[in-house]
Structures are given as C-alpha cells and as structure tokens.
Design a protein around this motif. Structure first.
Motif, PDB file in Angstrom:
ATOM      1  N   ALA A  79      54.563 107.995 -33.164  1.00  0.00           N
ATOM      2  CA  ALA A  79      55.947 108.160 -33.616  1.00  0.00           C
ATOM      3  C   ALA A  79      56.322 109.628 -33.780  1.00  0.00           C
ATOM      4  CB  ALA A  79      56.153 107.416 -34.932  1.00  0.00           C
ATOM      5  N   ALA A  80      55.320 110.473 -34.022  1.00  0.00           N
ATOM      6  CA  ALA A  80      55.580 111.902 -34.162  1.00  0.00           C
ATOM      7  C   ALA A  80      55.569 112.629 -32.823  1.00  0.00           C
ATOM      8  CB  ALA A  80      54.538 112.521 -35.088  1.00  0.00           C
ATOM      9  N   GLU A  81      55.046 112.002 -31.784  1.00  0.00           N
ATOM     10  CA  GLU A  81      54.955 112.640 -30.468  1.00  0.00           C
ATOM     11  C   GLU A  81      55.979 112.113 -29.471  1.00  0.00           C
ATOM     12  OE1 GLU A  81      50.971 112.192 -29.009  1.00  0.00           O
ATOM     13  OE2 GLU A  81      50.267 113.988 -30.058  1.00  0.00           O
ATOM     14  N   VAL A  82      56.255 110.824 -29.515  1.00  0.00           N
ATOM     15  CA  VAL A  82      57.119 110.179 -28.524  1.00  0.00           C
ATOM     16  C   VAL A  82      58.565 110.197 -29.015  1.00  0.00           C
ATOM     17  CG1 VAL A  82      57.576 108.023 -27.284  1.00  0.00           C
ATOM     18  CG2 VAL A  82      55.208 108.733 -27.737  1.00  0.00           C
ATOM     19  N   TYR A  83      59.482 110.383 -28.069  1.00  0.00           N
ATOM     20  CA  TYR A  83      60.910 110.479 -28.399  1.00  0.00           C
ATOM     21  C   TYR A  83      61.601 109.133 -28.234  1.00  0.00           C
ATOM     22  CZ  TYR A  83      60.496 115.558 -28.482  1.00  0.00           C
ATOM     23  OH  TYR A  83      60.138 116.844 -28.812  1.00  0.00           O
ATOM     24  N   LEU A  84      62.685 108.970 -28.950  1.00  0.00           N
ATOM     25  CA  LEU A  84      63.573 107.835 -28.729  1.00  0.00           C
ATOM     26  C   LEU A  84      64.194 107.947 -27.333  1.00  0.00           C
ATOM     27  CD1 LEU A  84      65.337 107.942 -32.192  1.00  0.00           C
ATOM     28  CD2 LEU A  84      63.713 106.166 -31.446  1.00  0.00           C
ATOM     29  N   PRO A 101      45.820 112.141 -35.629  1.00  0.00           N
ATOM     30  CA  PRO A 101      45.739 113.564 -35.957  1.00  0.00           C
ATOM     31  C   PRO A 101      46.981 114.134 -36.620  1.00  0.00           C
ATOM     32  CG  PRO A 101      45.988 113.248 -33.590  1.00  0.00           C
ATOM     33  CD  PRO A 101      45.699 111.904 -34.178  1.00  0.00           C
ATOM     34  N   LEU A 102      48.122 113.466 -36.507  1.00  0.00           N
ATOM     35  CA  LEU A 102      49.354 113.960 -37.120  1.00  0.00           C
ATOM     36  C   LEU A 102      49.717 113.210 -38.407  1.00  0.00           C
ATOM     37  CD1 LEU A 102      51.600 114.567 -33.969  1.00  0.00           C
ATOM     38  CD2 LEU A 102      50.171 116.197 -35.212  1.00  0.00           C
ATOM     39  N   LEU A 103      48.784 112.405 -38.912  1.00  0.00           N
ATOM     40  CA  LEU A 103      49.101 111.581 -40.075  1.00  0.00           C
ATOM     41  C   LEU A 103      49.426 112.431 -41.301  1.00  0.00           C
ATOM     42  CD1 LEU A 103      49.354 108.693 -41.093  1.00  0.00           C
ATOM     43  CD2 LEU A 103      46.928 108.746 -41.696  1.00  0.00           C
ATOM     44  N   ALA A 104      48.664 113.488 -41.538  1.00  0.00           N
ATOM     45  CA  ALA A 104      48.941 114.340 -42.699  1.00  0.00           C
ATOM     46  C   ALA A 104      50.315 114.991 -42.586  1.00  0.00           C
ATOM     47  CB  ALA A 104      47.856 115.405 -42.832  1.00  0.00           C
TER      48      ALA A 104
END
Length: 339
Positions: free
Chosen positions: A117-122, A169-172
């Motif tokens: 969700a932090a890497e992929v765009y709508l 890896p982007l959870l924090a």
C-alpha cells in the motif's frame, strides 16, 4: 535446533537453477542445523519478477499495471499483470521440480499488504496508503492471494511444511506516518497500530487456514514495528539485527518472552584475504546482545537465521557462498545454545 533460511531475493534470471541451488544447499546442512529452503525471487527479471511484482501477481481481484512511477492499480488486467503472473507460475514450477519430495520446512517470502500500500499507486491518485478503503481492500486481496499461493505450494509439494515470511520493510514508516505523498511535500496519514495489527491478523488467519504452519512478519531493521506485530496474531517477527541497539534488543526480549518466534536476519559476513569470512563475528551479532538482555542461551535453538538480500551486483556464486557461510555461523549459534 537452529535453522537457516533466506528472505527471497537471489541473483540471476534462471528460476530452476536458483531453486535447485537453494534447495540443494539447504537440504545438505550439518546435523546441528536445520535447513529451511525458501522460494526465490529474481529481481534481475525486471519489475515483473521483483518483490513488488511478485506480490502484485498474487493479489486477488485487484488488477495492477506498470505506470511511469511503478506499479499502480488498474481497471482491468493487462499485459504487465499477465507477465508478472507468468513469472509466478514459472517460479512455482521450478520450486516443484527442485524440491520434489521435500519432507521438511519450506519458507515462502512475500511482500506484505502495508508495504504494498505504501509502494503501489491508486489507478487515479496517490499511493494506496492515501485511501483507507483501498488499504482495506489491499489487505483482503493480499490475504486471499497469499493463501492461494500457499495452497498451490502445498499441492505441488504435499510433504512440505510451508511457513510464510511476510516482508514489511515499510511497516514502521506506515505506522509513523512518514511515507511521502507523490509530490514529496507532505507525508501520508499514518495507519493506527490497531488497524495494522488487525490487518496482519487477517492475513495470518487466512494464510494459516490455507495450510501454512506459521506466519512471521519481517519489518526490516525497524524494531519500532514490533508492537504492532505483537498485537496481531502473527506467529513471530523477523528482524535485521546488525544495528538494533539496546532498546531494540529489549523489544526483541519482550517478543521472545511473549512466546513469539524470532527470525534473525544476520549482517553480511566480513572477510579478509588471510582469514576468510568471519562467521564467528556473524554469530556474535546475534548471541552477544541476546545474552546481554538476559535471554537464555537455550532459547537460541528456536531462532531461525536468515540470509539477507544479496548486493545488487552479486552473482549466484556470491549468494551461494553467503548462504554457506550462514550455515557455518548457525553451527556456532547452535553450539552456544548448549553452553
């Protein structure tokens, strides 16, 4: 006994060669070390075969395509998604051949929904993370897709004990609200810890129902994400332990004492022309701080040691050497667990 596995990425583009190497090398470990072969990812095949592309290929009823800035959601499946799914089938076929008859543990690394969700765009807009409804859809889609992948692996390898390594890896950054918007001028709103914990629980429950024996969440080197993992129903956490520091190790101690498993990604081995790889130093990165926070040496038997992603220009031989070195380091950890 101390076990050894990996986080997934492997140099090269030949899926069968990579799978055969990993299964063969981790299937032939010393008696005191348990080898846990892992499903490989081959980033050299391009964005369709790296961690994000492989995870997008697994999403259920949530098509995506490549845009100017990477993967984005799409209105309907297209050529990019078809190519990513074709590589996913190739990887499954290679694993089925390489691990035919495998009777033990097998690790399935996959990118988790919050990092996705932090890497992929709508399809039309900022990152998925900017839309709470889209985040919920991504969690549900990822849970269903990963569960289907577990079922596929168990179908082609009925004797394998499948364990999912959910890489986040982007959870924090998601929890802290520091993921930037597309413009970079402001961060996206943070996702509250209870929402993350519920999402991880949903994935873990769905994946275990499909036949996985465990789901372990790997937030990279960010110990600050351990609270969300402990609040979920995940079976354990993985961490890169090289630079955790005292506070990080206190959090690790809390995790272990709560009955969750620890999978420790050890730092790459240092080497010299005279002495060769420093496997003792690699083992020290785990065992010294472990004892420093008062954890019992015998509990080291339950830790899974992970080989990290190879450097960008690494060759398959480099990755194989690093894996062999980690097995030697695991023998040292196993010995110290008995002292």
């Amino acid at each position: 006994m101390t076990a050894v596995s990996g986080v997934g990425p492997w140099p090269g583009t030949d899926a069968l060669e990579a799978a055969t190497t990993v299964v063969g090398d981790l299937g032939d470990t010393p008696a005191e070390v348990v080898g846990l072969p892992f499903a490989v990812l081959l980033p050299a095949r391009g964005p369709w075969g790296d961690a994000t592309g492989a995870a997008v290929a697994l999403l259920a009823d949530l098509p995506a395509e490549l845009g100017p800035h990477g993967w984005k959601l799409a209105d309907r499946p297209g050529r990019d998604l078809a190519r990513a799914r074709a590589l996913a089938r190739e990887d499954l076929d290679a694993l089925a051949v390489a691990a035919h008859g495998w009777p033990g543990g097998l690790v399935l690394p996959v990118l988790g929904p919050f990092t996705l969700a932090a890497e992929v765009y709508l399809a039309r807009g900022d990152r998925i993370l900017s839309d709470p409804g889209a985040v919920r859809d991504t969690v549900a889609s990822a849970a269903e897709g990963i569960a289907a992948r577990v079922a596929d692996v168990r179908r082609v390898l009925p004797g394998a004990d499948v364990r999912v390594l959910l890489r986040e890896p982007l959870l924090a950054a998601v929890l802290a609200g520091v993921v930037p918007t597309f413009s970079g001028r402001a961060p996206l709103r943070r996702v509250p810890l209870p929402v993350v914990a519920d999402g991880l629980t949903a994935v873990a429950d769905t994946v275990r129902a499909a036949g996985a024996s465990a789901v372990v969440v790997h937030p990279g080197a960010s110990w600050s994400a351990l609270g969300a993992i402990r609040a979920s129903e995940a079976d354990g956490a993985a961490l890169a332990v090289a630079d955790l520091g005292e506070r990080g190790w206190e959090e690790v101690a809390g995790l272990v004492e709560s009955g969750r498993s620890l999978w420790a990604e050890l730092p790459a081995q240092r080497s010299s022309q005279c002495a060769g790889p420093d496997v003792v130093g690699q083992a020290d990165a785990l065992t010294r701080p472990w004892r420093g926070v008062g954890l019992p040496a015998t509990a080291l038997r339950d830790v899974v040691l992970l080989a990290g992603a190879p450097p960008e220009r690494a060759t398959p031989d480099d990755a194989r050497g690093a894996l062999a070195g980690l097995v030697r380091a695991a023998s040292i950890v196993a010995e110290r667990a008995e002292s």
